[in-house]
Design a protein around this motif. Structure first.
Motif, PDB file in Angstrom:
ATOM      1  N   ARG A  75       0.953  -1.308  -0.019  1.00 37.64           N
ATOM      2  CA  ARG A  75       0.098   0.035   0.052  1.00 37.64           C
ATOM      3  C   ARG A  75       0.924   1.262   0.189  1.00 37.64           C
ATOM      4  N   ASP A  76       1.806   1.120   0.862  1.00 41.73           N
ATOM      5  CA  ASP A  76       2.732   2.386   0.854  1.00 41.73           C
ATOM      6  C   ASP A  76       3.641   2.555  -0.348  1.00 41.73           C
ATOM      7  N   ASN A  78       2.620   1.509  -3.446  1.00 40.77           N
ATOM      8  CA  ASN A  78       1.903   2.083  -4.508  1.00 40.77           C
ATOM      9  C   ASN A  78       1.603   3.562  -4.298  1.00 40.77           C
ATOM     10  N   ALA A  79       1.373   4.124  -2.978  1.00 34.79           N
ATOM     11  CA  ALA A  79       0.873   5.424  -2.665  1.00 34.79           C
ATOM     12  C   ALA A  79       2.086   6.316  -3.056  1.00 34.79           C
ATOM     13  N   ALA A  80       3.369   5.856  -3.006  1.00 36.12           N
ATOM     14  CA  ALA A  80       4.594   6.423  -3.442  1.00 36.12           C
ATOM     15  C   ALA A  80       4.648   6.549  -5.067  1.00 36.12           C
ATOM     16  N   GLN A  87       1.903   0.002 -10.408  1.00 38.38           N
ATOM     17  CA  GLN A  87       1.515  -0.550  -9.254  1.00 38.38           C
ATOM     18  C   GLN A  87       1.957  -1.991  -8.846  1.00 38.38           C
ATOM     19  N   LYS A 312      -0.926   0.375  11.387  1.00 39.92           N
ATOM     20  CA  LYS A 312      -0.857  -0.074   9.929  1.00 39.92           C
ATOM     21  C   LYS A 312      -1.304  -1.451   9.559  1.00 39.92           C
ATOM     22  N   GLN A 315      -4.993  -1.763   9.672  1.00 36.37           N
ATOM     23  CA  GLN A 315      -5.521  -1.325   8.507  1.00 36.37           C
ATOM     24  C   GLN A 315      -5.612  -2.536   7.284  1.00 36.37           C
ATOM     25  N   GLU A 316      -4.902  -3.187   7.362  1.00 36.78           N
ATOM     26  CA  GLU A 316      -4.766  -4.329   6.291  1.00 36.78           C
ATOM     27  C   GLU A 316      -5.669  -5.741   6.900  1.00 36.78           C
ATOM     28  N   SER A 367      12.044   5.072   4.325  1.00 34.33           N
ATOM     29  CA  SER A 367      10.760   4.679   3.642  1.00 34.33           C
ATOM     30  C   SER A 367      10.908   4.317   2.277  1.00 34.33           C
ATOM     31  N   GLY A 369       9.238   5.594  -0.221  1.00 36.38           N
ATOM     32  CA  GLY A 369       9.084   6.945  -1.070  1.00 36.38           C
ATOM     33  C   GLY A 369      10.452   7.955  -0.739  1.00 36.38           C
TER      34      GLY A 369
END
Length: 422
Positions: A75-76, A78-80, A87, A312, A315-316, A367, A369
């Protein structure tokens, strides 16, 4: 691949000098540019990450946090912006347990579905059984939980990596703890075999090296089939050495371990003098007499997740209860993704080539990103993740590790008291 490129360039330079020397006074030719060797991409443009954790069998309680860790990392990532503009995709399968061939079937299914890297399995035994498959498919496995030391030597193809330290690494951490607690001498009681022998060798190496606080070590080996007489003899050897602490290194919490705990305690080496190691650290509330382990110490590999990381994971999977190895699974996923970024290719062979490079030797970043941002202006990164330093050595093993240290209560149950890194 980078050292090979540098070696090729050096060889070309030496050859050019030899030609010039042979030509004597001839005019100096314009040197030809050294070609850049670019490996052929092996991926299809989309990084597919497989997970192989035990959703069935006796170790199924370990699966939710690790699957959630991988999915949280994806998720992180893909968000970056994803990997190389695409993706990432996560495909999960069951590893089962060692008494079945579920792991092999699931690994084959993941390869058939085109995954580029497999995060898992949790089991060292299953990791060993998958090495040949990983080598043939060139789809690496990155385990967040497999600690057996023999995996390093068996991985001849260089397809196995881990984000959890190898079992014998805890000797370094224990020696540092003993120095901090001003414990001058220790007896290591270990079962003969790959695990016990590796820890004994690691302890010998640690105590023989120059140290600010010397540590006297007595190593006492116990055979796997040791009877009560042999156990009594081992404890007598410990008693004769009169150590300030005893480390018990057995591979499980079975009958032999319980007999050794009872005998050591009766000999005066219980309570705060006794240290259990990661393979025999367990709940003994139903197995030993009440209070027998009260005050005894224990150590185990892995991070104790903080509230932010627990959130975190939840959340999954809101049902995650035990968070053990979730952070290590998260970091395994990020390292694989960064390897694909460094290679400019999502194929398994490229990930194998670059995974260690993502973990060590460059600009620190914490991270996915941030690491990608560093790579916009710098050629190398050094990812340090949620679980701590992820620096891998040439064999794919972490050179440092995070450990939980704790103490047993009067109910013979262990609880964490602090974290240490070593």
């Amino acid at each position: 691949m980078r050292p090979i490129i540098r070696a090729a360039a050096a060889a070309l330079a030496v050859a050019s000098l030899a030609v010039l020397a042979a030509c004597g006074g001839a005019s100096t030719p314009t040197p030809a540019p050294t070609p850049t060797v670019t490996p052929t991409p092996t991926g299809d443009g989309v990084l597919k990450i497989g997970t192989l954790f035990p959703s069935s069998g006796g170790l199924s309680f370990l699966s939710p946090a690790q699957v959630a860790g991988v999915r949280a990392a994806a998720r992180d990532i893909n968000a970056a912006g994803g990997v190389n503009g695409q993706q990432v995709v996560v495909i999960s399968k069951d590893s089962g347990e060692a008494s079945t061939e579920t792991a092999e079937a699931s690994y084959d299914a993941l390869v058939a579905e085109g995954v580029d890297v497999v995060i898992g399995p949790s089991s060292s035994v299953l990791s060993q059984r998958l090495l040949a498959r990983a080598a043939e498919a060139e789809v690496p496995i990155v385990s967040p939980a497999a600690t057996y030391p023999q995996l390093t030597g068996l991985d001849e193809a260089g397809v196995f990596f881990r984000t959890i330290p190898s079992y014998p690494h805890q000797a370094i951490v224990l020696a540092d703890l003993f120095a901090e607690k001003e414990i001058p001498s220790v007896a290591l009681v270990y079962r003969e075999g790959d695990l016990g022998d590796s820890l004994a060798a690691a302890f010998e190496s640690v105590v023989s090296a120059p140290r600010a606080t010397p540590l006297d070590l007595t190593a006492v080996a116990v055979k796997a089939d040791a009877d009560s007489t042999a156990i009594a003899a081992a404890v007598a050897e410990v008693t004769a050495a009169a150590p300030a602490a005893v480390v018990l290194a057995t591979p499980d919490n079975g009958d032999q371990t319980k007999a050794l705990i009872s005998s050591l305690t009766s000999a005066g080496f219980g309570g705060a003098k006794l240290w259990l190691t990661s393979q025999n650290l367990a709940d003994y509330s139903q197995a030993l007499s009440s209070g027998m382990l009260d005050g005894a110490n224990g150590i185990i590999e892995g991070l104790s997740a903080d509230e932010a990381f627990v959130a975190k994971l939840k959340q999954e999977d809101p049902g995650v209860a035990l968070t053990q190895y979730g952070a290590e699974a998260y970091d395994a996923t990020v390292l694989a993704a960064l390897a694909a970024v460094l290679a400019g290719d999502d194929g398994g062979a490229s990930i194998i080539r670059e995974l260690r490079n993502a973990s060590v030797g460059g600009i620190k970043c914490t991270s996915f990103g941030e690491c990608v941002d560093v790579l916009r202006t710098q050629p190398d990164i050094d990812y340090d993740g949620v679980s701590g330093s992820t620096n891998l050595d040439a064999a794919g093993d972490p050179v440092r590790g995070t450990y939980q240290v704790g103490v047993y209560n009067s109910e013979n149950k262990w609880s964490r008291s602090t974290s240490v890194v070593g």
